[in-house]
Scaffold this active site. Structure first.
Site, PDB file in Angstrom:
ATOM      1  N   ASP A 115     -10.841  40.157 -26.315  1.00 28.98           N
ATOM      2  CA  ASP A 115     -10.574  39.286 -27.464  1.00 28.98           C
ATOM      3  C   ASP A 115     -11.506  38.078 -27.430  1.00 28.98           C
ATOM      4  OD1 ASP A 115      -9.570  38.000 -29.621  1.00 28.98           O
ATOM      5  OD2 ASP A 115      -7.547  37.713 -28.847  1.00 28.98           O
ATOM      6  N   PHE A 165      -7.465   2.204   5.052  1.00 24.99           N
ATOM      7  CA  PHE A 165      -6.744   1.019   4.579  1.00 24.99           C
ATOM      8  C   PHE A 165      -7.151  -0.262   5.290  1.00 24.99           C
ATOM      9  CE2 PHE A 165      -3.811   3.437   7.406  1.00 24.99           C
ATOM     10  CZ  PHE A 165      -3.767   2.564   8.484  1.00 24.99           C
ATOM     11  N   GLU A 223       0.844  -1.193   0.000  1.00 20.29           N
ATOM     12  CA  GLU A 223       0.000   0.000   0.000  1.00 20.29           C
ATOM     13  C   GLU A 223       0.881   1.245   0.000  1.00 20.29           C
ATOM     14  OE1 GLU A 223      -3.234  -2.025   3.116  1.00 20.29           O
ATOM     15  OE2 GLU A 223      -2.104  -0.206   3.668  1.00 20.29           O
ATOM     16  N   ASP A 278      -6.675  41.329 -21.582  1.00 24.65           N
ATOM     17  CA  ASP A 278      -5.284  41.668 -21.833  1.00 24.65           C
ATOM     18  C   ASP A 278      -5.118  43.179 -22.020  1.00 24.65           C
ATOM     19  OD1 ASP A 278      -2.602  41.287 -22.270  1.00 24.65           O
ATOM     20  OD2 ASP A 278      -2.840  40.885 -24.418  1.00 24.65           O
ATOM     21  N   GLU A 300       5.738   9.337   0.459  1.00 27.38           N
ATOM     22  CA  GLU A 300       6.539   9.040   1.647  1.00 27.38           C
ATOM     23  C   GLU A 300       7.139   7.650   1.593  1.00 27.38           C
ATOM     24  OE1 GLU A 300       6.229   8.735   6.520  1.00 27.38           O
ATOM     25  OE2 GLU A 300       4.417   8.739   5.307  1.00 27.38           O
ATOM     26  N   ARG A 341      -2.656   9.422  11.910  1.00 29.38           N
ATOM     27  CA  ARG A 341      -3.306   8.115  12.012  1.00 29.38           C
ATOM     28  C   ARG A 341      -4.647   8.306  12.708  1.00 29.38           C
ATOM     29  NH1 ARG A 341      -1.247   2.876  12.326  1.00 29.38           N
ATOM     30  NH2 ARG A 341      -2.983   1.401  12.131  1.00 29.38           N
ATOM     31  N   GLU A 360      -5.687   6.954   7.570  1.00 34.37           N
ATOM     32  CA  GLU A 360      -4.799   8.104   7.735  1.00 34.37           C
ATOM     33  C   GLU A 360      -5.552   9.347   7.295  1.00 34.37           C
ATOM     34  OE1 GLU A 360      -0.621   9.113   8.771  1.00 34.37           O
ATOM     35  OE2 GLU A 360      -1.768   7.259   8.873  1.00 34.37           O
ATOM     36  N   LYS A 419       2.122   4.566   1.517  1.00 32.46           N
ATOM     37  CA  LYS A 419       2.165   5.126   2.873  1.00 32.46           C
ATOM     38  C   LYS A 419       1.933   6.632   2.774  1.00 32.46           C
ATOM     39  CE  LYS A 419       4.750   5.207   7.179  1.00 32.46           C
ATOM     40  NZ  LYS A 419       4.259   6.551   7.535  1.00 32.46           N
ATOM     41  N   ARG A 479      -4.060   8.533  17.267  1.00 31.53           N
ATOM     42  CA  ARG A 479      -3.362   7.462  17.998  1.00 31.53           C
ATOM     43  C   ARG A 479      -3.138   7.851  19.458  1.00 31.53           C
ATOM     44  NH1 ARG A 479       2.425   6.796  15.157  1.00 31.53           N
ATOM     45  NH2 ARG A 479       2.800   5.507  16.976  1.00 31.53           N
TER      46      ARG A 479
END
Length: 613
Positions: A529, A118, A21, A440, A183, A28, A77, A23, A43
């Protein structure tokens, strides 16, 4: 609930019994969803929803569809997604530190984060921890399919809950991670169980390390860190501190050498002159400091003069083996001083935003083989020496490049293709994909006329309920975009609208605006234009650089930035990357707008008026 954690490895985890997978670098997060509550926990058991209300709102919007599967626990994540293989660590850190509700809500709207899932740990209240990973992955994807959610990680998808897919081939996924500067990879044994709070050898993280040549400048006696630096011109620039990776005898030897050769010492530090060269591996730069630096080896073959900032910038991004950057030190601009390595760095960083507009479009580039110090030339035909990964498309006898992959963009950058011009349609469409008004003025001194015209057009759009986007041209003007659904309108249809807007502006302020084709007859008026929007015509792509003296960039803007203080010369390489990081991409919702753009109703009124006229 404490998350299961992967073990760091420096060896490539290639094994037929493993799955791979991407990362992602973020927070987390475990989602615990019952009929009565939604919790997103870090976490460290901190609630993340107050800082990321967009996730909460997305889940509430889909609550009825998820209801049959509750209670539900998902592992993932929380990220600020840059491209399908990379998240923005700096941006998620900024979001995590925001305190005021107003600022949080502003960032949630401008640059929403995503929960990349995941693993699935519970569904319908039934725990899945002790089922093998391959079974959990299958049930996770089935859940997304049942809800009707897309199955790809995509920064331009408004779906804020996205699944992380598992791959069987390490090498194929690794090439993409390297190319997109991700990563790293997490390798997981296909039969691994989910074990709460455990750092398991059944899950391995393998990171996309970069390497820098640097020299030691000081030693911190309090914590054992060595400060490392490089030379930028004659100046010593600190790039971080390193502690990990040394063997005990290497660390002791380095300390002793520094004590013997110190130029001064205070209560905390021992300082030395540049002399001892190291190679350090790291993930990326964050706040101009190395993230996760690890000592790799001593470089006795180098002198401090070899440890330069230019080499450091060039080596910040790894490349696949079949891509090479030649002469990275080559100067392209004098003021600002921009070298080829810095230009390539910009192209890689901005690629997720630029390439969405290059995709499936016939590409015309302007190449500057000598930078701003020599002549430039247009290139439409793909050269015979182009590598196999460069896609092409034949049109009107020209074999155009179609930049549908990042390898092609980097290759073009190495060819010093500075400007990227695209048509208003794709290779798959028979009509315009958008309308673009090119405002312009005759010179930068009359830029205020472009601002006036833009705000007048915006006022018309608002009255017609049309959704427009605006960007600088990178030179002296502004460009307004009206995204359209594909395969629905013709260039005759859009000409009816562009001529209507042009004539409206001239009728409202004939002293400021004109539709006169001949320059000599325009005076100091801004030329509208509307003829430029037609089949075969092109416009500079959003986020493309321009070959002007200040290195301007065609930069998407928020409408509230369009006022008398706006200065197009402020939008340069460093400024634009900082804008995206801090304020998001103003064109983020561009392609989603196509489906809700009420242009048909406006066109019907114009056609009716034309018949009656």
């Amino acid at each position: 609930m404490k998350p299961m954690l992967p073990t760091l490895t420096f060896e490539r985890p290639v094994n037929p019994d493993w799955l791979y997978e991407v990362k992602y670098d973020g927070f987390r997060a475990i989602l615990l969803w019952t009929e009565n509550s939604i919790k997103l926990m870090s976490r460290n058991k901190k609630s993340l929803l107050p800082q990321f209300p967009e996730i909460n709102q997305f889940l509430l919007d889909y609550k009825e569809k998820f209801k049959p599967y509750l209670p539900l626990v998902l592992d993932g994540e929380l990220v600020s997604l840059i491209n399908p293989y990379k998240a923005n660590f700096a941006a998620i850190q900024v979001r995590g530190r925001l305190k005021t509700g107003i600022k949080v809500n502003e960032m949630a709207a401008k640059s929403p984060c995503r929960l990349l899932v995941f693993d699935i740990l519970t569904i319908n209240g039934n725990p899945l921890h002790h089922q093998p990973l391959r079974s959990r992955k299958k049930q996770l994807l089935q859940l997304f399919k049942s809800i009707g959610l897309d199955l790809e990680v995509d920064p331009y998808n408004n779906q804020l809950l996205q699944p992380v897919l598992a791959f069987n081939d390490f090498h194929d996924l690794w090439e993409k991670v390297v190319l997109y500067d991700g990563e790293g990879i997490v390798a997981k044994h296909k039969n691994s169980l989910w074990e709460e709070g455990k750092r398991s050898p059944q899950w391995l993280k393998y990171k996309n390390w970069k390497y820098v040549r640097c020299f030691v400048t000081s030693y911190d006696k309090n914590n054992g860190y060595f400060s490392v630096s490089v030379f930028k011109e004659e100046e010593i620039v600190n790039i971080g501190q390193v502690l990990f990776g040394f063997k005990q005898d290497e660390k002791q030897a380095l300390r002793n050498i520094m004590k013997q050769n110190m130029v001064r010492e205070d209560e905390q530090f021992i300082f030395v002159e540049p002399a001892i060269c190291l190679e350090v591996k790291y993930l990326e730069l964050y706040d101009n400091q190395l993230r996760e630096p690890h000592f790799e080896r001593f470089r006795f073959d180098l002198t401090p003069a070899d440890c330069t900032y230019d080499n450091f910038i060039y080596q910040q991004k790894n490349l696949p083996k079949d891509l090479e950057i030649t002469h990275p030190e080559k100067p392209l601009w004098e003021k600002p001083k921009i070298r080829k390595s810095e230009f390539i760095h910009y192209m890689r960083e901005v690629s997720p935003y630029l390439m969405t507009f290059l995709k499936n479009r016939l590409l015309t580039v302007i190449r500057y083989p000598h930078g701003m110090f020599g002549e430039a030339f247009y290139q439409k035909n793909c050269p015979a020496y182009a590598p196999d990964f460069v896609n092409t498309h034949q049109s009107n006898g020209i074999n155009y490049i179609v930049c549908n992959n990042l390898k092609t963009l980097i290759w073009l950058g190495n060819q010093l293709a500075i400007e990227y011009h695209i048509p208003f349609d794709t290779i798959n469409s028979t009509g315009p994909s958008e309308i673009v008004f090119d405002l312009d003025p005759p010179s930068i001194d009359e830029f205020h006329l472009a601002i006036k015209a833009a705000l007048m057009i915006k006022n018309v759009f608002d009255r017609l309920n049309l959704i427009g986007f605006i960007k600088t041209s990178g030179n002296k003007g502004l460009q307004i975009y009206l995204p359209l659904p594909e395969e629905k309108f013709t260039y005759d249809d859009t000409r009816l609208f562009t001529s209507f807007i042009a004539e409206y502006l001239v009728s409202q302020d004939p002293d400021s605006f004109t539709i006169e084709r001949l320059k000599k007859n325009r005076g100091n008026k801004l030329y509208i234009d509307y003829v430029q929007h037609g089949e075969g015509k092109t416009v500079i792509a959003p986020y493309s650089m321009r070959g002007n003296e200040y290195g301007g960039i065609a930069t998407p803007l928020y409408w509230d930035e369009v006022d008398e203080k706006l200065n197009p010369k402020t939008f340069t390489m460093q400024n634009v990357l900082e804008r995206i990081k801090n304020h998001g991409d103003p064109f983020r919702t561009y392609f989603h707008t196509k489906a809700i753009q009420p242009f048909s109703q406006v066109l019907d009124v114009l056609k009716k008026g034309k018949k009656e006229g």
